[in-house]
Design a protein around this motif. Structure first.
Motif, PDB file in Angstrom:
ATOM      1  N   ASP A  94      13.877  33.850  79.644  1.00 21.95           N
ATOM      2  CA  ASP A  94      13.152  34.059  78.399  1.00 21.95           C
ATOM      3  C   ASP A  94      12.432  35.405  78.355  1.00 21.95           C
ATOM      4  OD1 ASP A  94      14.079  31.552  77.859  1.00 21.95           O
ATOM      5  OD2 ASP A  94      12.124  30.557  77.946  1.00 21.95           O
ATOM      6  N   LEU A  95      12.074  35.951  79.515  1.00 19.42           N
ATOM      7  CA  LEU A  95      11.446  37.272  79.535  1.00 19.42           C
ATOM      8  C   LEU A  95      12.323  38.321  78.872  1.00 19.42           C
ATOM      9  CD1 LEU A  95       9.876  37.679  83.104  1.00 19.42           C
ATOM     10  CD2 LEU A  95       8.659  37.806  80.921  1.00 19.42           C
ATOM     11  N   PHE A  96      13.656  38.154  79.002  1.00 20.97           N
ATOM     12  CA  PHE A  96      14.574  39.185  78.534  1.00 20.97           C
ATOM     13  C   PHE A  96      15.580  38.662  77.512  1.00 20.97           C
ATOM     14  CE2 PHE A  96      13.180  40.238  82.851  1.00 20.97           C
ATOM     15  CZ  PHE A  96      12.533  41.433  82.586  1.00 20.97           C
ATOM     16  N   ALA A  97      15.271  37.522  76.898  1.00 20.27           N
ATOM     17  CA  ALA A  97      16.124  36.947  75.850  1.00 20.27           C
ATOM     18  C   ALA A  97      17.562  36.780  76.332  1.00 20.27           C
ATOM     19  CB  ALA A  97      16.076  37.794  74.581  1.00 20.27           C
ATOM     20  N   VAL A  98      17.696  36.314  77.573  1.00 23.88           N
ATOM     21  CA  VAL A  98      19.004  35.979  78.130  1.00 23.88           C
ATOM     22  C   VAL A  98      19.227  34.490  77.901  1.00 23.88           C
ATOM     23  CG1 VAL A  98      20.329  35.749  80.268  1.00 23.88           C
ATOM     24  CG2 VAL A  98      18.970  37.804  79.848  1.00 23.88           C
ATOM     25  N   GLY A  99      20.375  34.141  77.342  1.00 22.49           N
ATOM     26  CA  GLY A  99      20.645  32.738  77.088  1.00 22.49           C
ATOM     27  C   GLY A  99      20.598  31.911  78.360  1.00 22.49           C
ATOM     28  N   ARG A 100      19.919  30.791  78.330  1.00 19.57           N
ATOM     29  CA  ARG A 100      19.786  29.944  79.513  1.00 19.57           C
ATOM     30  C   ARG A 100      21.133  29.302  79.867  1.00 19.57           C
ATOM     31  NH1 ARG A 100      14.342  26.410  78.146  1.00 19.57           N
ATOM     32  NH2 ARG A 100      12.857  28.143  77.983  1.00 19.57           N
ATOM     33  N   THR A 101      21.508  29.394  81.122  1.00 20.01           N
ATOM     34  CA  THR A 101      22.665  28.677  81.649  1.00 20.01           C
ATOM     35  C   THR A 101      22.249  28.025  82.959  1.00 20.01           C
ATOM     36  OG1 THR A 101      23.602  30.391  83.097  1.00 20.01           O
ATOM     37  CG2 THR A 101      24.131  30.542  80.730  1.00 20.01           C
ATOM     38  N   PRO A 102      23.049  27.110  83.514  1.00 18.69           N
ATOM     39  CA  PRO A 102      22.681  26.494  84.793  1.00 18.69           C
ATOM     40  C   PRO A 102      22.913  27.413  85.992  1.00 18.69           C
ATOM     41  CG  PRO A 102      24.228  25.117  83.532  1.00 18.69           C
ATOM     42  CD  PRO A 102      24.227  26.469  82.897  1.00 18.69           C
ATOM     43  N   TYR A 103      23.517  28.599  85.782  1.00 19.73           N
ATOM     44  CA  TYR A 103      24.067  29.376  86.884  1.00 19.73           C
ATOM     45  C   TYR A 103      23.046  30.365  87.449  1.00 19.73           C
ATOM     46  CZ  TYR A 103      28.072  27.219  84.743  1.00 19.73           C
ATOM     47  OH  TYR A 103      28.927  26.290  84.214  1.00 19.73           O
ATOM     48  N   VAL A 104      22.709  30.142  88.720  1.00 20.11           N
ATOM     49  CA  VAL A 104      21.634  30.878  89.394  1.00 20.11           C
ATOM     50  C   VAL A 104      22.093  31.236  90.805  1.00 20.11           C
ATOM     51  CG1 VAL A 104      19.372  30.513  90.488  1.00 20.11           C
ATOM     52  CG2 VAL A 104      19.704  29.934  88.071  1.00 20.11           C
ATOM     53  N   PHE A 105      21.641  32.390  91.269  1.00 23.84           N
ATOM     54  CA  PHE A 105      21.820  32.743  92.682  1.00 23.84           C
ATOM     55  C   PHE A 105      20.526  33.350  93.186  1.00 23.84           C
ATOM     56  CE2 PHE A 105      22.745  35.741  96.117  1.00 23.84           C
ATOM     57  CZ  PHE A 105      23.346  34.878  97.013  1.00 23.84           C
ATOM     58  N   ALA A 106      20.124  32.957  94.396  1.00 21.73           N
ATOM     59  CA  ALA A 106      18.927  33.516  95.013  1.00 21.73           C
ATOM     60  C   ALA A 106      19.187  33.741  96.496  1.00 21.73           C
ATOM     61  CB  ALA A 106      17.724  32.590  94.829  1.00 21.73           C
ATOM     62  N   GLY A 107      18.515  34.735  97.049  1.00 17.28           N
ATOM     63  CA  GLY A 107      18.636  35.028  98.464  1.00 17.28           C
ATOM     64  C   GLY A 107      17.448  35.839  98.926  1.00 17.28           C
ATOM     65  N   ALA A 108      17.391  36.102 100.222  1.00 20.64           N
ATOM     66  CA  ALA A 108      16.339  36.939 100.795  1.00 20.64           C
ATOM     67  C   ALA A 108      16.995  38.094 101.536  1.00 20.64           C
ATOM     68  CB  ALA A 108      15.454  36.130 101.738  1.00 20.64           C
ATOM     69  N   HIS A 109      16.354  39.262 101.497  1.00 18.96           N
ATOM     70  CA  HIS A 109      16.846  40.465 102.160  1.00 18.96           C
ATOM     71  C   HIS A 109      15.798  40.974 103.142  1.00 18.96           C
ATOM     72  CE1 HIS A 109      19.624  41.503  98.487  1.00 18.96           C
ATOM     73  NE2 HIS A 109      20.036  40.459  99.165  1.00 18.96           N
ATOM     74  N   HIS A 110      16.268  41.491 104.261  1.00 22.06           N
ATOM     75  CA  HIS A 110      15.378  42.088 105.260  1.00 22.06           C
ATOM     76  C   HIS A 110      15.982  43.403 105.742  1.00 22.06           C
ATOM     77  CE1 HIS A 110      12.404  42.368 108.462  1.00 22.06           C
ATOM     78  NE2 HIS A 110      13.391  42.646 109.298  1.00 22.06           N
ATOM     79  N   HIS A 111      15.173  44.451 105.716  1.00 24.21           N
ATOM     80  CA  HIS A 111      15.583  45.773 106.186  1.00 24.21           C
ATOM     81  C   HIS A 111      14.785  46.115 107.433  1.00 24.21           C
ATOM     82  CE1 HIS A 111      17.704  47.101 102.412  1.00 24.21           C
ATOM     83  NE2 HIS A 111      16.950  46.130 101.928  1.00 24.21           N
ATOM     84  N   ARG A 112      15.482  46.444 108.501  1.00 23.95           N
ATOM     85  CA  ARG A 112      14.812  47.016 109.660  1.00 23.95           C
ATOM     86  C   ARG A 112      14.315  48.421 109.318  1.00 23.95           C
ATOM     87  NH1 ARG A 112      19.041  45.437 114.529  1.00 23.95           N
ATOM     88  NH2 ARG A 112      17.995  43.503 115.195  1.00 23.95           N
ATOM     89  N   PRO A 113      13.341  48.945 110.065  1.00 28.30           N
ATOM     90  CA  PRO A 113      12.929  50.333 109.848  1.00 28.30           C
ATOM     91  C   PRO A 113      14.132  51.272 109.976  1.00 28.30           C
ATOM     92  CG  PRO A 113      11.380  49.225 111.295  1.00 28.30           C
ATOM     93  CD  PRO A 113      12.536  48.281 111.114  1.00 28.30           C
ATOM     94  N   GLY A 114      14.154  52.287 109.127  1.00 30.93           N
ATOM     95  CA  GLY A 114      15.251  53.244 109.159  1.00 30.93           C
ATOM     96  C   GLY A 114      16.414  52.881 108.278  1.00 30.93           C
ATOM     97  N   GLY A 115      16.231  51.915 107.410  1.00 31.12           N
ATOM     98  CA  GLY A 115      17.293  51.560 106.476  1.00 31.12           C
ATOM     99  C   GLY A 115      17.603  52.716 105.534  1.00 31.12           C
ATOM    100  N   ALA A 116      18.885  52.910 105.234  1.00 23.86           N
ATOM    101  CA  ALA A 116      19.311  54.016 104.377  1.00 23.86           C
ATOM    102  C   ALA A 116      19.138  53.669 102.903  1.00 23.86           C
ATOM    103  CB  ALA A 116      20.780  54.340 104.656  1.00 23.86           C
TER     104      ALA A 116
END
Length: 257
Positions: A94-116
């Protein structure tokens, strides 16, 4: 799950127009809930980092992105399942007026020091899911075992899968204690694909976020880091038809396989 409103800090989120429309918040969740999220990600990190794809651990496998990632699934349960909940889906859509659907993906990211530096991209990409039955109100996650995330290849019949387009994304930062300007790890927002078009550096401050609609011009990238950097990222997906109607099929950023 606990009512979403009770987990959020009662403070307005800020809308910014440049270099493209995006929303920021420097205090997202209550202190107690932030602590729960941080503990959950710390437990996953304690399993070690894998240099090859590995179930249940932060691992490498994202082309062109110098990070370890892990998918957030329903099996992980509380508190990470807040990012898989219909109320959170509705909030971001709703923040961006995107039609609601059931389809979602979530994940977590971790960068060690020195990531490009990451590559500059828009996230206006196609993604395949097992189709959600009519009338289903719960969230549907991708299942690469039967339907490839990027191509749709797999054992499912055409009627059993659906091609969607990333509609909006939120990047939520946590476990980045002591971050200071110059440490890097920001999310860079650009006016184009040229690195010199960098306009905004969104710092990875704990319990903060940046969110935006995925469009043909939502150019962004991870910026090189000197300290460890951790985040949770989540997308809601719009129908293919909605994306084409709003921006045109020729604007969809197909995966480079």
């Amino acid at each position: 799950m606990t009512d979403l409103a009770s987990l959020l800090v009662d403070r307005p989120w800020l809308y910014r127009a440049t270099p493209f429309p995006h929303v920021t918040s420097d205090q997202v969740f209550t202190a107690d809930f932030y602590s729960e999220l941080a503990e959950a990600i710390l437990e996953l990190l304690s399993r070690g980092l894998s240099e090859t794809p590995a179930t249940g651990r932060f691992s490498r496998g994202m082309r062109g992105y110098d990070a370890y990632g892990i998918g957030i699934t329903e099996e992980l349960g509380h508190p990470l399942n807040v990012f898989l909940s219909p109320p959170w889906r509705d909030l971001l859509s709703d923040l961006f007026a995107v039609g609601r659907t059931p389809y979602v993906f979530a994940g977590a990211h971790h960068h060690r020091p020195g990531g490009a530096n990451g590559f500059i991209h828009t996230d206006f990409n196609p993604v395949w899911f097992p189709v959600s039955p009519p009338g289903r109100t719960s969230i549907r996650l991708p299942d690469p075992a039967v339907c490839d995330f990027k191509t749709g290849a797999g054992s499912l019949a055409p009627s059993e899968k659906i091609e969607t387009i990333r509609g909006a994304v939120v990047i939520y930062y946590l476990l980045n204690e002591g971050w200071q300007p110059g440490d890097g790890g920001e999310t860079g927002l650009f006016t184009g694909r040229n690195p010199e078009s960098l306009t905004t550096r969104r710092p990875p401050l704990n319990n903060s976020l940046v969110a935006f609609e995925c469009t043909p011009t939502s150019f962004h990238a991870f910026l090189a880091n000197r300290r460890p950097r951790t985040s949770i990222i989540m997308w809601v997906h719009r129908t293919f038809e909605e994306a084409v109607e709003r921006y045109g099929e020729d604007q969809i950023e197909r995966w480079q396989l």
